[in-house]
Write a protein that holds these residues in place. Structure first.
Motif, PDB file in Angstrom:
ATOM      1  N   UNK A 194      -0.374 -15.920   5.280  1.00 28.30           N
ATOM      2  CA  UNK A 194      -0.815 -16.534   6.347  1.00 28.30           C
ATOM      3  C   UNK A 194      -2.031 -15.804   7.022  1.00 28.30           C
ATOM      4  N   UNK A 195      -2.683 -16.228   7.914  1.00 27.28           N
ATOM      5  CA  UNK A 195      -3.701 -15.613   8.531  1.00 27.28           C
ATOM      6  C   UNK A 195      -3.128 -14.410   9.263  1.00 27.28           C
ATOM      7  N   UNK A 196      -2.101 -14.494   9.931  1.00 29.85           N
ATOM      8  CA  UNK A 196      -1.621 -13.394  10.694  1.00 29.85           C
ATOM      9  C   UNK A 196      -1.261 -12.145   9.793  1.00 29.85           C
ATOM     10  N   UNK A 197      -0.578 -12.484   8.534  1.00 27.97           N
ATOM     11  CA  UNK A 197      -0.257 -11.578   7.627  1.00 27.97           C
ATOM     12  C   UNK A 197      -1.512 -10.808   6.874  1.00 27.97           C
ATOM     13  N   UNK A 198      -2.582 -11.640   6.583  1.00 36.63           N
ATOM     14  CA  UNK A 198      -3.930 -11.396   6.041  1.00 36.63           C
ATOM     15  C   UNK A 198      -4.328 -10.145   7.048  1.00 36.63           C
ATOM     16  N   UNK A 199      -4.319 -10.724   8.387  1.00 36.34           N
ATOM     17  CA  UNK A 199      -5.012  -9.802   9.122  1.00 36.34           C
ATOM     18  C   UNK A 199      -4.256  -8.412   9.265  1.00 36.34           C
ATOM     19  N   UNK A 200      -2.960  -8.527   9.535  1.00 37.69           N
ATOM     20  CA  UNK A 200      -2.244  -7.338   9.471  1.00 37.69           C
ATOM     21  C   UNK A 200      -2.374  -6.388   8.513  1.00 37.69           C
ATOM     22  N   UNK A 201      -2.437  -6.774   7.051  1.00 37.92           N
ATOM     23  CA  UNK A 201      -2.867  -6.319   5.789  1.00 37.92           C
ATOM     24  C   UNK A 201      -3.972  -5.614   5.953  1.00 37.92           C
ATOM     25  N   UNK A 229       7.626  -7.593   7.977  1.00 36.43           N
ATOM     26  CA  UNK A 229       6.194  -7.275   7.894  1.00 36.43           C
ATOM     27  C   UNK A 229       5.736  -5.833   7.443  1.00 36.43           C
ATOM     28  N   UNK A 230       6.693  -4.929   7.881  1.00 34.13           N
ATOM     29  CA  UNK A 230       6.587  -3.590   7.653  1.00 34.13           C
ATOM     30  C   UNK A 230       6.746  -3.417   6.125  1.00 34.13           C
ATOM     31  N   UNK A 231       7.808  -4.015   5.674  1.00 37.01           N
ATOM     32  CA  UNK A 231       8.291  -3.892   4.173  1.00 37.01           C
ATOM     33  C   UNK A 231       6.846  -4.223   3.165  1.00 37.01           C
ATOM     34  N   UNK A 232       6.336  -5.540   3.882  1.00 33.85           N
ATOM     35  CA  UNK A 232       5.365  -6.171   2.938  1.00 33.85           C
ATOM     36  C   UNK A 232       4.140  -5.200   2.762  1.00 33.85           C
ATOM     37  N   UNK A 233       3.829  -4.512   3.888  1.00 28.08           N
ATOM     38  CA  UNK A 233       2.597  -3.762   4.054  1.00 28.08           C
ATOM     39  C   UNK A 233       2.722  -2.475   3.406  1.00 28.08           C
ATOM     40  N   UNK A 234       3.956  -1.808   3.504  1.00 28.73           N
ATOM     41  CA  UNK A 234       4.487  -0.588   2.687  1.00 28.73           C
ATOM     42  C   UNK A 234       4.399  -0.774   1.327  1.00 28.73           C
ATOM     43  N   UNK A 235       4.868  -1.954   0.871  1.00 28.75           N
ATOM     44  CA  UNK A 235       4.787  -2.196  -0.422  1.00 28.75           C
ATOM     45  C   UNK A 235       3.431  -2.399  -0.913  1.00 28.75           C
ATOM     46  N   UNK A 236       2.505  -2.937  -0.084  1.00 27.64           N
ATOM     47  CA  UNK A 236       1.206  -3.299  -0.481  1.00 27.64           C
ATOM     48  C   UNK A 236       0.539  -1.634  -0.699  1.00 27.64           C
ATOM     49  N   UNK A 237       0.705  -0.815   0.226  1.00 26.14           N
ATOM     50  CA  UNK A 237       0.007   0.492   0.178  1.00 26.14           C
ATOM     51  C   UNK A 237       0.718   1.253  -0.785  1.00 26.14           C
ATOM     52  N   UNK A 238       1.986   1.097  -1.090  1.00 27.72           N
ATOM     53  CA  UNK A 238       2.510   1.989  -2.199  1.00 27.72           C
ATOM     54  C   UNK A 238       1.935   1.459  -3.540  1.00 27.72           C
TER      55      UNK A 238
END
Ligand SMILES: [Zn+2]
Length: 585
Positions: free
Chosen positions: A438-445, A505-514
């Motif tokens: 979603x555009x929010x998720x995109x921006x936060x990533x 959200x935190x999990x999504x971002x951590x997983x991405x960075x990981x």
């Protein structure tokens, strides 16, 4: 983050002092594997380690259940404490002095706790008075024993409009506080009266055992049958689960939790030895409740009434649990009974069997779809396959997912590749490819990625501002990154993760960075930036389309608009985000 007691500097100081490998290693056994450390995940049961700690990034991630975060999240989840408490625990351990400021919010909460404690004693006393005979009879009739009454704080609010009110006044409790507690209602006329009258009282505890709210069951014909107090600074319904305080140790020990609808169901189960149980109590399940439960187990067994509303509530519960990273199973109660009835009539053994035979959410979903759609009809069949592919894609563990693909394919008499074909598309989509977010998720990533490459800070900030996609969260995180970068010319991604309050959200971002490889960072940033541009251009396109339609008879207005549209289309083409042909004017 709620209950933010400390300055950001203090939090950073603690985070920097508390090495993630050292801290996690003090709780569980970890093993060095290459440049990372691995362990058996403490948040879901597994035989092969899928829990990985990165000393370099100071974050952890479980490839089995998705649990991830930094040293604070770990302590929060492992010790079941809130953020402020986790900071305190670590500060103490590393000898850092943190001062807890007691804001007005805290003062109100403390005062309300006192009011609740007073009311609790009042309700308890009245259950044992002659006035409470009817209530006590009811408790006996429902076979609730003395021990349970004590443990769960069951009481009685006598008939009459001002029993509690008068007692509280005598005690010198202010009217304002009483109204704020929800226990006393102020009528429009200004008259005060007791919220609970002639009702059996149930006490809500938070996980620290403080009495945060009450609910009352009518003993006469009063409506509603169950009455909750309204929300107060102490009591947020969507973050509270009845029975969690009493059941949390058993839930963690057994690594599963039974979820029932009513207080009475819960009490009957608890008394019969099923102590790992919570009740959603009158409200439908919320994300907050699922996240709360996830601190204790990832396995939930939903046992709702077998009637239609119960079935619907179970389905809704399933999706909320799944979305919050839990694995739901469904206990189907035959013959329209509820857990309370079954245990009273047949004892605990049948229920034990039902738990054993609880349906995994994939099976439950399949059975539900087969009851609604005609599997022989090709159109319906496609729908079922598609729905099931989506459901299975929620399973994060690869081996387990493959097992379900085989099982469902077999049941639908289709080839596994048909199902996994769908599954792979669904999976591709959820793999942090900007297109599905979603555009929010995109921006936060994107904002989190900037912490790894602050040199592109201005570019991203301006882009988000210009496209009006800069929301409060993004702005807060960017500001933090800038402050840190200006001061130390580098930013710890583990600190940035803290800024995201929403668990998933935190999990999504951590997983991405990981999973991000350093060499891919520039490419990924560009990908995200282009995606943001695409979204904003598409929005502009839509607006132009409306404008054109509105002015379709006026060429002077329409022509420049069409020109702009053309320009947007060509930019979009370069960015790889074409407008769908049917969307064209
Ligand atoms: Zn895990």
């Amino acid at each position: 983050m709620s209950g933010f007691y400390f300055s950001q500097d203090k939090i950073d100081e603690v985070r920097e002092a508390a090495d993630i490998v050292e801290v996690i290693g003090s709780y569980i056994t970890i093993k060095k594997t290459g440049k990372n450390y691995t362990a058996l995940c403490p948040f879901h049961s597994e035989k092969k380690p899928s829990f990985v700690i990165s000393p370099e990034k100071q974050i952890y991630h479980c490839f089995g259940c998705g649990a991830s975060g930094n040293v604070f999240t770990f302590v929060m989840n492992y010790e079941s404490v809130n953020f402020a408490e986790a900071v305190e625990i670590l500060a103490k351990r590393y000898g850092i002095k943190v001062k807890v400021s007691s804001g007005t919010d805290d003062k109100i909460k403390k005062s309300l706790l006192k009011v609740n404690n007073f009311a609790f004693d009042f309700f308890k006393k009245h259950l044992n008075n002659t006035s409470g005979k009817k209530a006590l009879d009811y408790v006996k009739k429902r076979k609730i024993n003395r021990e349970t009454v004590e443990l769960f704080g069951i009481g009685y609010a006598p008939s009459g409009w001002s029993n509690l009110l008068n007692a509280a006044r005598k005690e010198g409790i202010s009217e304002k506080l009483l109204v704020q507690s929800g226990l006393i209602v102020k009528a429009d006329s200004g008259k005060l009266y007791d919220t609970f009258r002639n009702r059996l009282i149930f006490t809500f505890y938070n996980t620290r055992g403080e009495k945060v709210a009450f609910a009352g069951r009518a003993l006469g014909d009063d409506e509603p049958k169950y009455l909750n107090i309204s929300e107060t600074p102490l009591f947020k319904k969507r973050f509270t689960l009845y029975g969690l305080y009493q059941g949390k140790d058993a839930i963690r020990k057994e690594d599963r939790c039974l979820v029932v609808e009513g207080y009475m169901d819960l009490l009957a189960l608890f008394q019969a030895g099923f102590k790992n149980v919570v009740a959603v109590s009158g409200t439908s399940l919320t994300d907050g409740q699922a996240q709360l439960l996830r601190k204790y187990t990832r396995n939930v067994y939903i046992s709702f009434d077998a009637d239609n509303p119960g079935k619907k509530a179970a389905l809704k519960g399933i999706s909320i649990f799944i979305n919050n990273g839990l694995t739901p199973y469904v206990i189907t109660l035959k013959g329209g009974k509820d857990p309370d009835e079954i245990i009273k009539k047949e004892g605990s053994e049948p229920f034990q069997k039902m738990i054993k035979h609880a349906e995994h959410f994939v099976d439950f979903k399949l059975r539900y779809l087969l009851s609604r759609y005609d599997a022989e009809n090709p159109v319906d069949r496609t729908e079922i396959v598609k729905e099931m592919a989506r459901t299975i894609s929620y399973i994060k563990d690869m081996t387990e997912r493959q097992m379900w693909v085989s099982s469902v394919a077999r049941k639908l008499s289709i080839d596994e590749t048909v199902l996994s074909g769908y599954r792979i598309t669904a999976k591709q989509k959820s793999q942090f490819l900007p297109s599905i977010l979603s555009s929010d998720e995109l921006v936060h990533n994107l904002v989190a990625l900037i912490s790894l490459n602050p040199a592109r800070y201005n570019e991203v900030y301006e882009l988000l501002e210009e496209t009006e996609l800069l929301d409060d969260v993004a702005e807060k995180v960017l500001l933090y990154i800038k402050t840190r970068f200006d001061r130390a010319s580098e930013v710890d991604v583990a600190d940035v993760i803290n800024m995201y309050e929403n668990n998933s959200e935190r999990e999504r971002i951590t997983a991405m960075i990981f999973s991000l490889k350093k060499e891919n960072l520039p490419k990924m940033l560009t990908q995200y930036i282009n995606k943001v541009k695409t979204i904003s251009l598409k929005k502009r396109w839509e607006n132009l389309k409306k404008e054109i339609k509105k002015n379709e008879n006026d060429n002077n207005i329409v022509l420049p608009l069409l020109k702009e549209q053309q320009k947007i289309a060509s930019i979009l083409k370069k960015l790889g985000g074409n407008i769908d042909p049917e969307e064209r004017v």
